[in-house]
Scaffold this motif. Sequence first.
Motif, PDB file in Angstrom:
ATOM      1  N   LEU A  98       0.825  -1.211   0.000  1.00  0.00           N
ATOM      2  CA  LEU A  98       0.000   0.000   0.000  1.00  0.00           C
ATOM      3  C   LEU A  98       0.857   1.257   0.000  1.00  0.00           C
ATOM      4  CD1 LEU A  98      -2.770  -1.089   2.546  1.00  0.00           C
ATOM      5  CD2 LEU A  98      -3.082  -0.694   0.091  1.00  0.00           C
ATOM      6  N   LEU A  99       1.967   1.245   0.744  1.00  0.00           N
ATOM      7  CA  LEU A  99       2.867   2.396   0.752  1.00  0.00           C
ATOM      8  C   LEU A  99       3.452   2.649  -0.636  1.00  0.00           C
ATOM      9  CD1 LEU A  99       4.785   1.894   4.130  1.00  0.00           C
ATOM     10  CD2 LEU A  99       3.055   3.622   3.602  1.00  0.00           C
ATOM     11  N   ARG A 100       3.571   1.598  -1.426  1.00  0.00           N
ATOM     12  CA  ARG A 100       4.073   1.719  -2.797  1.00  0.00           C
ATOM     13  C   ARG A 100       2.943   1.990  -3.796  1.00  0.00           C
ATOM     14  NH1 ARG A 100       9.067  -0.769  -3.871  1.00  0.00           N
ATOM     15  NH2 ARG A 100       8.239  -1.557  -5.843  1.00  0.00           N
ATOM     16  N   GLY A 101       1.720   2.140  -3.260  1.00  0.00           N
ATOM     17  CA  GLY A 101       0.585   2.402  -4.128  1.00  0.00           C
ATOM     18  C   GLY A 101       0.113   1.175  -4.883  1.00  0.00           C
ATOM     19  N   GLN A 102       0.388  -0.023  -4.327  1.00  0.00           N
ATOM     20  CA  GLN A 102       0.044  -1.272  -4.999  1.00  0.00           C
ATOM     21  C   GLN A 102      -0.779  -2.167  -4.081  1.00  0.00           C
ATOM     22  OE1 GLN A 102       4.057  -2.632  -5.759  1.00  0.00           O
ATOM     23  NE2 GLN A 102       4.005  -1.890  -7.873  1.00  0.00           N
ATOM     24  N   SER A 103      -1.610  -2.982  -4.694  1.00  0.00           N
ATOM     25  CA  SER A 103      -2.337  -4.009  -3.947  1.00  0.00           C
ATOM     26  C   SER A 103      -1.679  -5.351  -4.227  1.00  0.00           C
ATOM     27  CB  SER A 103      -3.815  -4.052  -4.363  1.00  0.00           C
ATOM     28  OG  SER A 103      -4.444  -5.184  -3.796  1.00  0.00           O
ATOM     29  N   TRP A 104      -0.838  -5.789  -3.291  1.00  0.00           N
ATOM     30  CA  TRP A 104      -0.202  -7.097  -3.470  1.00  0.00           C
ATOM     31  C   TRP A 104      -1.202  -8.219  -3.259  1.00  0.00           C
ATOM     32  CZ3 TRP A 104       5.157  -6.110  -0.682  1.00  0.00           C
ATOM     33  CH2 TRP A 104       5.883  -5.208  -1.460  1.00  0.00           C
ATOM     34  N   LEU A 105      -2.307  -7.918  -2.583  1.00  0.00           N
ATOM     35  CA  LEU A 105      -3.382  -8.898  -2.465  1.00  0.00           C
ATOM     36  C   LEU A 105      -3.975  -9.208  -3.836  1.00  0.00           C
ATOM     37  CD1 LEU A 105      -5.141 -10.476  -0.358  1.00  0.00           C
ATOM     38  CD2 LEU A 105      -6.731  -8.550  -0.464  1.00  0.00           C
ATOM     39  N   GLN A 106      -4.085  -8.195  -4.665  1.00  0.00           N
ATOM     40  CA  GLN A 106      -4.627  -8.380  -6.007  1.00  0.00           C
ATOM     41  C   GLN A 106      -3.778  -9.356  -6.818  1.00  0.00           C
ATOM     42  OE1 GLN A 106      -4.878  -4.742  -8.228  1.00  0.00           O
ATOM     43  NE2 GLN A 106      -5.868  -5.675  -9.999  1.00  0.00           N
ATOM     44  N   MET A 107      -2.460  -9.289  -6.635  1.00  0.00           N
ATOM     45  CA  MET A 107      -1.571 -10.179  -7.377  1.00  0.00           C
ATOM     46  C   MET A 107      -1.820 -11.638  -7.027  1.00  0.00           C
ATOM     47  SD  MET A 107       2.002  -8.049  -7.003  1.00  0.00           S
ATOM     48  CE  MET A 107       2.095  -6.293  -7.406  1.00  0.00           C
ATOM     49  N   MET A 162      -4.882 -12.871  -5.515  1.00  0.00           N
ATOM     50  CA  MET A 162      -6.271 -13.316  -5.521  1.00  0.00           C
ATOM     51  C   MET A 162      -7.083 -12.792  -6.704  1.00  0.00           C
ATOM     52  SD  MET A 162      -7.144 -12.910  -1.434  1.00  0.00           S
ATOM     53  CE  MET A 162      -8.664 -13.824  -1.610  1.00  0.00           C
ATOM     54  N   GLU A 163      -6.438 -12.163  -7.670  1.00  0.00           N
ATOM     55  CA  GLU A 163      -7.190 -11.533  -8.753  1.00  0.00           C
ATOM     56  C   GLU A 163      -8.030 -12.529  -9.537  1.00  0.00           C
ATOM     57  OE1 GLU A 163      -6.421  -8.082 -12.107  1.00  0.00           O
ATOM     58  OE2 GLU A 163      -4.765  -9.408 -11.543  1.00  0.00           O
ATOM     59  N   LEU A 192      -9.486 -15.149  -8.414  1.00  0.00           N
ATOM     60  CA  LEU A 192     -10.637 -15.601  -7.632  1.00  0.00           C
ATOM     61  C   LEU A 192     -11.716 -14.534  -7.536  1.00  0.00           C
ATOM     62  CD1 LEU A 192      -8.763 -17.354  -4.678  1.00  0.00           C
ATOM     63  CD2 LEU A 192      -9.748 -18.425  -6.707  1.00  0.00           C
ATOM     64  N   MET A 193     -11.298 -13.257  -7.454  1.00  0.00           N
ATOM     65  CA  MET A 193     -12.254 -12.174  -7.253  1.00  0.00           C
ATOM     66  C   MET A 193     -11.897 -11.006  -8.174  1.00  0.00           C
ATOM     67  SD  MET A 193     -12.625 -12.150  -3.092  1.00  0.00           S
ATOM     68  CE  MET A 193     -10.905 -11.669  -2.915  1.00  0.00           C
ATOM     69  N   PRO A 194     -12.428 -10.986  -9.378  1.00  0.00           N
ATOM     70  CA  PRO A 194     -12.135  -9.867 -10.281  1.00  0.00           C
ATOM     71  C   PRO A 194     -12.779  -8.574  -9.799  1.00  0.00           C
ATOM     72  CG  PRO A 194     -13.783 -11.337 -11.250  1.00  0.00           C
ATOM     73  CD  PRO A 194     -13.299 -12.000 -10.008  1.00  0.00           C
ATOM     74  N   LEU A 195     -11.949  -7.614  -9.354  1.00  0.00           N
ATOM     75  CA  LEU A 195     -12.429  -6.338  -8.844  1.00  0.00           C
ATOM     76  C   LEU A 195     -11.736  -5.185  -9.561  1.00  0.00           C
ATOM     77  CD1 LEU A 195     -12.245  -6.981  -4.968  1.00  0.00           C
ATOM     78  CD2 LEU A 195     -14.281  -7.103  -6.400  1.00  0.00           C
ATOM     79  N   LYS A 196     -12.351  -4.017  -9.491  1.00  0.00           N
ATOM     80  CA  LYS A 196     -11.704  -2.811  -9.991  1.00  0.00           C
ATOM     81  C   LYS A 196     -10.516  -2.479  -9.094  1.00  0.00           C
ATOM     82  CE  LYS A 196     -16.128  -1.003 -11.665  1.00  0.00           C
ATOM     83  NZ  LYS A 196     -17.173   0.048 -11.507  1.00  0.00           N
ATOM     84  N   ASP A 197      -9.560  -1.735  -9.628  1.00  0.00           N
ATOM     85  CA  ASP A 197      -8.351  -1.419  -8.866  1.00  0.00           C
ATOM     86  C   ASP A 197      -8.668  -0.718  -7.551  1.00  0.00           C
ATOM     87  OD1 ASP A 197      -6.825  -2.550 -10.836  1.00  0.00           O
ATOM     88  OD2 ASP A 197      -6.286  -0.653 -11.805  1.00  0.00           O
ATOM     89  N   GLU A 198      -9.630   0.191  -7.570  1.00  0.00           N
ATOM     90  CA  GLU A 198      -9.999   0.891  -6.340  1.00  0.00           C
ATOM     91  C   GLU A 198     -10.524  -0.082  -5.288  1.00  0.00           C
ATOM     92  OE1 GLU A 198     -12.977   4.507  -4.837  1.00  0.00           O
ATOM     93  OE2 GLU A 198     -12.921   3.910  -6.951  1.00  0.00           O
TER      94      GLU A 198
END
Length: 204
Positions: free
Chosen positions: A115-124, A126-127, A129-135
């Motif tokens: 998050l400090l780097r402006g990234q969602s490492w969770l998305q990398m 679980m993407e 399994l759960m397709p979500l918008k970046d926000e």
Amino acid sequence: MSQNKINPVLKSTLELGPVLGFFVAYLWLKDERYTLSGVAYDGFIIVTAAFIPIFLLAMGALWWLTGKLSKMQAVTAVMIVIFGGLTFWLNDERFIKVKPTLVYLVFGGLLGLGLLRGQSWLQMVMEELMPLKDEGWMILTRRFMWFFFAMAAANEAIWRTQSTETWVYLETFGFPVAVFVFFMVQSKLFSDYALEEESPQNDP
């Protein structure tokens, strides 16, 4: 590496079987004491030592059958080997009890770093399994980060103030239920930030 499909019942057995086996073995042997090489061990220590190879065999079978292990499973396996091994080697149950705290802190810290780097490492992770918008991923990652920190604090409070039996019950059932409830509470987020399926366009 691509992931192979396996029977869902077999997959659940490999993932949950060792933990449930640990719970049953603990209830069976919790009041026993064993002497190995002149050292007396409580039943909890013996069950913990037996749990390590069983868990690794189950994860190895899962890896062989599916061709993939999640990063969370890999980190958990390493932590179990280290802290389970220390528990038996030093004959001190505190090491295995602190393991969940460190696992949750590692996961929460990694998500916070992303998050400090402006990234969602969770998305990398679980993407698929759960397709979500970046926000949506950023919001979910922030919530997961605080959830992991809360779980770490809860584990510390429980093992330091409650009996070993209470900790085993909560580790086996309480924490998994907490994760399930957390996911259920996110249902509105999943709905609000779900990616819309692209409608097929007909050729003119």
